[in-house]
Design a protein around this motif. Sequence first.
Motif, short mmCIF file in Angstrom:
data_model
loop_
_atom_site.label_atom_id
_atom_site.label_comp_id
_atom_site.label_asym_id
_atom_site.label_seq_id
_atom_site.Cartn_x
_atom_site.Cartn_y
_atom_site.Cartn_z
N GLN A 123 0.81 -1.22 0.00
CA GLN A 123 0.00 0.00 0.00
C GLN A 123 0.84 1.28 0.00
N VAL A 124 2.13 1.14 -0.21
CA VAL A 124 3.02 2.30 -0.21
C VAL A 124 3.78 2.38 -1.53
N ALA A 125 3.66 3.53 -2.18
CA ALA A 125 4.39 3.79 -3.42
C ALA A 125 5.38 4.91 -3.18
N VAL A 126 6.36 5.00 -4.06
CA VAL A 126 7.34 6.09 -4.00
C VAL A 126 7.16 6.97 -5.24
N GLY A 127 7.04 8.26 -5.01
CA GLY A 127 6.95 9.20 -6.11
C GLY A 127 8.33 9.78 -6.39
N ILE A 128 8.81 9.59 -7.60
CA ILE A 128 10.10 10.15 -8.00
C ILE A 128 9.86 11.19 -9.09
N ASP A 129 10.13 12.43 -8.76
CA ASP A 129 9.94 13.53 -9.69
C ASP A 129 11.30 13.98 -10.18
N THR A 166 7.69 10.97 -12.56
CA THR A 166 7.22 12.16 -13.26
C THR A 166 8.39 12.94 -13.82
N ASP A 167 8.34 13.22 -15.11
CA ASP A 167 9.31 14.10 -15.74
C ASP A 167 8.74 15.51 -15.69
N ILE A 168 9.33 16.37 -14.87
CA ILE A 168 8.77 17.69 -14.62
C ILE A 168 8.69 18.53 -15.89
N ASP A 169 9.68 18.41 -16.75
CA ASP A 169 9.67 19.19 -18.00
C ASP A 169 8.47 18.86 -18.88
N ARG A 170 7.94 17.65 -18.72
CA ARG A 170 6.82 17.22 -19.57
C ARG A 170 5.46 17.46 -18.91
N ASP A 171 5.45 17.65 -17.59
CA ASP A 171 4.18 17.64 -16.85
C ASP A 171 3.29 18.82 -17.23
N GLY A 172 2.07 18.51 -17.66
CA GLY A 172 1.11 19.54 -18.01
C GLY A 172 1.41 20.27 -19.30
N ALA A 173 2.46 19.86 -20.01
CA ALA A 173 2.89 20.59 -21.21
C ALA A 173 2.33 20.00 -22.50
N MET A 174 1.66 18.84 -22.39
CA MET A 174 1.04 18.19 -23.55
C MET A 174 2.05 17.91 -24.65
N GLN A 175 3.28 17.56 -24.28
CA GLN A 175 4.34 17.32 -25.26
C GLN A 175 4.78 15.86 -25.31
N GLY A 176 4.01 14.98 -24.70
CA GLY A 176 4.37 13.57 -24.69
C GLY A 176 5.25 13.23 -23.50
N PRO A 177 5.19 11.98 -23.05
CA PRO A 177 6.01 11.55 -21.91
C PRO A 177 7.45 11.27 -22.32
N ASN A 178 8.32 11.20 -21.35
CA ASN A 178 9.71 10.82 -21.61
C ASN A 178 9.77 9.29 -21.58
N VAL A 179 9.46 8.70 -22.73
CA VAL A 179 9.35 7.25 -22.81
C VAL A 179 10.68 6.57 -22.50
N GLU A 180 11.76 7.09 -23.06
CA GLU A 180 13.06 6.45 -22.90
C GLU A 180 13.52 6.46 -21.45
N ALA A 181 13.37 7.60 -20.77
CA ALA A 181 13.80 7.69 -19.37
C ALA A 181 12.93 6.80 -18.48
N THR A 182 11.64 6.75 -18.78
CA THR A 182 10.75 5.90 -17.99
C THR A 182 11.08 4.43 -18.21
N LYS A 183 11.34 4.07 -19.45
CA LYS A 183 11.72 2.70 -19.78
C LYS A 183 13.02 2.32 -19.08
N ALA A 184 14.00 3.23 -19.10
CA ALA A 184 15.30 2.96 -18.47
C ALA A 184 15.13 2.72 -16.98
#
Length: 239
Positions: A123-129, A166-184
């Motif tokens: 029941q505990v997650a970690v948020g990494i921004d 969460t990739d802060i540069d992408r958040d709320g900007a409607m520019q697509g997620p950082n797929v490569e960083a998330t995958k890594a």
Amino acid sequence: MILYPAIDLKDGQCVRLLRGDMDKATVFNDDAGAQAKAFADAGAEWLHVVDLNGAFEGKPVNADAVESILKNSSMPVQLGGGIRSVHQVGDWLERGLSRVILGTVAVKDPAVVIEACKLFPGQVAVGIDALKGYVAVEGWAEATEVTVIDLAKKFEDAGVAAIIYTDIDRDGAMQGPNVEATKALAEATSIPVIASGGVSSLGDLTALRDTGVIAGAISGRALYDGEIDLAEALKLLRN
């Protein structure tokens, strides 16, 4: 892959920020409970909620709005923002949350995360921004010299249910997620990774899904703006 509609709470209202800037908030609904019900009625399996005021103030602030969300929807809800202690984790879970997200405290006092995972397994997650690959804390107002992957590895055997990345540069900007960083990140840890920030089209969801290693995606603004039809997105991911 699970799609998590997002409700970001500022002063009790459902808003979206642009790159985490509290002065750049767009209000989408002043009734958080009604918004949660709308997502549930569309078929959502989970809901992602952030107490934005809490993230900046270091303590839960939008409790009434969260209570309204829980009362108006039966789907599981995960909450982050301003949760800094094991006691607060327990309190929120007792109120009916399914998962609590620890962010700033994961950097500043990792022992809190480890203890919370022991007391509340699953029941505990970690948020990494992340900003340029480094972790940001205190509602993204403070940068650190800790890399995303190094922080994730600290909790590899702690029993963390998920990492919300969460990739802060992408958040709320409607520019697509950082797929490569998330995958890594997903490839570097055994903890399930949920992508957040910039998810703005069915194509974005498909790209995240097709990595084969990302467990979920969070979307907010695109759902409110109508760029993503929730029912259509859920059907896409189920198939």
